[in-house]
Design a protein around this motif. Structure first.
Motif, short mmCIF file in Angstrom:
data_model
loop_
_atom_site.label_atom_id
_atom_site.label_comp_id
_atom_site.label_asym_id
_atom_site.label_seq_id
_atom_site.Cartn_x
_atom_site.Cartn_y
_atom_site.Cartn_z
N LEU A 149 0.89 -1.09 0.05
CA LEU A 149 -0.10 -0.01 0.23
C LEU A 149 0.92 1.26 0.06
CD1 LEU A 149 -2.64 -1.03 2.57
CD2 LEU A 149 -2.86 -1.06 0.00
N GLN A 150 2.13 1.07 0.00
CA GLN A 150 3.05 2.34 -0.01
C GLN A 150 2.78 3.17 -1.21
OE1 GLN A 150 7.13 1.59 0.00
NE2 GLN A 150 7.71 3.62 0.66
N ARG A 151 2.68 4.34 -1.13
CA ARG A 151 2.10 5.33 -2.26
C ARG A 151 3.12 5.05 -3.14
NH1 ARG A 151 -1.38 9.60 -2.39
NH2 ARG A 151 -1.69 9.73 -0.18
N GLY A 152 2.75 4.93 -4.58
CA GLY A 152 3.30 4.92 -5.87
C GLY A 152 4.16 3.87 -6.31
N GLN A 153 4.10 2.76 -5.47
CA GLN A 153 4.91 1.62 -5.78
C GLN A 153 4.20 0.36 -6.36
OE1 GLN A 153 8.13 1.52 -4.75
NE2 GLN A 153 7.63 3.69 -4.19
N PHE A 154 3.18 0.21 -6.74
CA PHE A 154 2.41 -0.97 -7.26
C PHE A 154 1.32 0.17 -7.95
CE2 PHE A 154 4.76 -2.93 -4.15
CZ PHE A 154 5.15 -4.11 -4.76
N SER A 155 1.31 -0.05 -9.30
CA SER A 155 0.16 0.53 -10.18
C SER A 155 -1.26 -0.04 -9.95
CB SER A 155 0.64 0.31 -11.55
OG SER A 155 0.53 -1.02 -12.03
N PHE A 156 -1.44 -1.17 -9.62
CA PHE A 156 -2.72 -1.82 -9.29
C PHE A 156 -3.45 -1.50 -8.00
CE2 PHE A 156 -0.05 -4.89 -7.10
CZ PHE A 156 -0.94 -5.28 -6.03
N VAL A 157 -2.67 -0.67 -7.24
CA VAL A 157 -3.26 -0.08 -6.01
C VAL A 157 -3.72 1.47 -6.13
CG1 VAL A 157 -2.58 0.61 -3.55
CG2 VAL A 157 -1.47 -1.60 -4.62
N ARG A 158 -5.10 1.57 -5.56
CA ARG A 158 -5.66 2.70 -5.78
C ARG A 158 -6.17 3.10 -4.28
NH1 ARG A 158 -3.84 2.28 -9.78
NH2 ARG A 158 -4.93 2.63 -12.08
N GLY A 159 -5.17 4.21 -3.61
CA GLY A 159 -5.22 4.56 -2.37
C GLY A 159 -4.77 3.42 -1.46
N ASN A 160 -5.89 2.79 -0.72
CA ASN A 160 -5.68 1.74 0.16
C ASN A 160 -6.38 0.57 -0.25
OD1 ASN A 160 -3.73 3.09 2.20
ND2 ASN A 160 -5.63 4.25 3.08
N SER A 161 -6.64 0.20 -1.44
CA SER A 161 -7.08 -0.86 -1.78
C SER A 161 -6.98 -1.17 -3.32
CB SER A 161 -8.68 -0.58 -1.70
OG SER A 161 -9.26 0.66 -2.77
N TRP A 162 -7.45 -2.21 -3.82
CA TRP A 162 -7.15 -2.87 -5.10
C TRP A 162 -8.53 -3.57 -5.61
CZ3 TRP A 162 -3.99 -4.58 -1.02
CH2 TRP A 162 -4.30 -5.72 -0.32
N PRO A 163 -8.41 -3.73 -6.91
CA PRO A 163 -9.56 -4.14 -7.52
C PRO A 163 -10.18 -5.69 -6.84
CG PRO A 163 -8.11 -3.70 -9.24
CD PRO A 163 -7.30 -3.44 -7.80
N SER A 164 -11.24 -6.00 -6.90
CA SER A 164 -11.64 -7.30 -6.56
C SER A 164 -11.06 -8.60 -7.23
CB SER A 164 -13.21 -7.52 -6.66
OG SER A 164 -13.67 -7.59 -7.94
N ILE A 165 -10.99 -9.59 -6.45
CA ILE A 165 -10.35 -10.85 -7.02
C ILE A 165 -11.20 -11.92 -7.09
CG2 ILE A 165 -8.26 -12.63 -6.34
CD1 ILE A 165 -6.95 -10.18 -4.79
N SER A 166 -11.11 -13.00 -8.04
CA SER A 166 -11.74 -13.93 -8.10
C SER A 166 -11.08 -15.06 -7.45
CB SER A 166 -11.86 -14.53 -9.61
OG SER A 166 -12.77 -15.28 -10.03
N LYS A 167 -11.73 -15.21 -6.10
CA LYS A 167 -10.66 -16.19 -5.28
C LYS A 167 -11.00 -17.53 -5.54
CE LYS A 167 -10.00 -12.81 -1.61
NZ LYS A 167 -9.94 -12.47 -0.06
N GLY A 168 -12.21 -17.88 -6.54
CA GLY A 168 -12.38 -19.23 -6.74
C GLY A 168 -11.28 -19.54 -7.99
N SER A 169 -10.57 -18.71 -8.46
CA SER A 169 -9.89 -19.07 -9.67
C SER A 169 -8.60 -19.67 -9.71
CB SER A 169 -9.62 -17.43 -10.49
OG SER A 169 -8.65 -16.87 -9.79
N ALA A 170 -8.21 -20.27 -10.46
CA ALA A 170 -6.77 -21.05 -10.18
C ALA A 170 -5.77 -20.17 -10.08
CB ALA A 170 -6.46 -21.99 -11.57
N ALA A 171 -5.83 -18.65 -10.83
CA ALA A 171 -4.73 -17.79 -10.59
C ALA A 171 -4.35 -17.63 -9.08
CB ALA A 171 -5.05 -16.84 -11.41
N TRP A 172 -5.91 -17.37 -8.61
CA TRP A 172 -5.74 -16.75 -6.93
C TRP A 172 -5.22 -17.98 -6.34
CZ3 TRP A 172 -5.21 -13.14 -3.86
CH2 TRP A 172 -5.26 -13.39 -2.31
N LYS A 173 -5.60 -19.08 -6.45
CA LYS A 173 -5.29 -20.39 -5.56
C LYS A 173 -3.53 -20.70 -5.74
CE LYS A 173 -9.51 -22.61 -5.94
NZ LYS A 173 -10.35 -24.00 -6.24
N THR A 174 -3.13 -20.23 -6.94
CA THR A 174 -1.63 -20.29 -7.14
C THR A 174 -1.16 -19.22 -6.40
OG1 THR A 174 -1.89 -21.45 -9.24
CG2 THR A 174 0.29 -20.31 -8.89
#
Length: 221
Positions: A149-174
């Protein structure tokens, strides 16, 4: 009824006191019993004593007091049996799941997911190691979530959050499995000392030490 010795003696004494012969025996008086059939107070006392000896004294049954049961300590829940010598793919297959187990591991898994879900396992591991290395370096926030959550370090972070994750997906489990491997330091990606990375499609011109190129990312110290 249990007759005590003391009671037998008292009975004998009473009978002796009441067995005084009358002054005169008239002709209408019943004949006395023969001497051999007469019961004397002494004979009665002996009989009472014999009977008292034959009466069983009741015994009180006692039940042994059982020792209080001591509960066996509950066995710790066993986690998956892991072989540290197993290859990365085997470890990932053993640790895949939808729940990281803690907020910090969720942050680490989210960083791996958004930055490298399309990368080979070694590339995902390297991205996870960058986040973990930053948290332990003293140059960045000291937690996985703080690094992410450090400012300006990861482009997918917006403020103190990030987009929703499909937690049933194979990518998330990996990503969850890779986060656990990084957190437990089970495998080295080849970029174990890296603190920075960028996609190969860009050239930021960093004056940093390059330590590895894995998948579509270049890693620096």
């Amino acid at each position: 009824m249990v007759v005590s010795l003391r009671s037998a003696l008292l009975v004998c004494a009473a009978m002796s006191a009441g067995s005084v012969a009358p002054a005169q025996v008239g002709p209408d008086t019943d004949a006395l019993l023969p001497a051999q059939t007469a019961v004397t107070s002494t004979d009665l006392a002996k009989q009472l004593l014999r009977e008292s000896d034959q009466v069983a004294v009741p015994t009180v049954a006692t039940t042994p007091v059982a020792e209080p049961a001591v509960a066996e300590p509950a066995a710790e829940e066993a986690g998956p049996s892991l072989d540290a010598k197993a290859d990365l793919s085997t470890l990932v297959s053993q640790l895949r799941g939808t729940e990281p187990g803690s907020r910090q591991l969720e942050c680490l898994a989210a960083g791996i997911y958004f930055e490298s879900k399309g990368e080979p396992l070694a590339g995902q591991l390297a991205v996870g190691e960058v986040i973990a290395n930053r948290a332990g370096s003293g140059r960045f926030p000291s937690s996985y979530c703080g690094v992410l959550l450090q400012r300006g370090q990861f482009s997918f972070v917006r403020g103190n959050s990030w987009p929703s994750i499909s937690k049933g997906s194979a990518a998330w489990k990996t990503a969850v499995a890779i986060a656990k491997i990084v957190d437990r330091d089970l495998k080295d990606s080849g970029a174990a000392t890296a603190l920075f990375f960028h996609a190969k499609r860009v050239t930021p011109g960093w004056r940093k030490k390059r330590v590895a190129s894995i998948g579509n990312h270049v890693f620096y110290r």
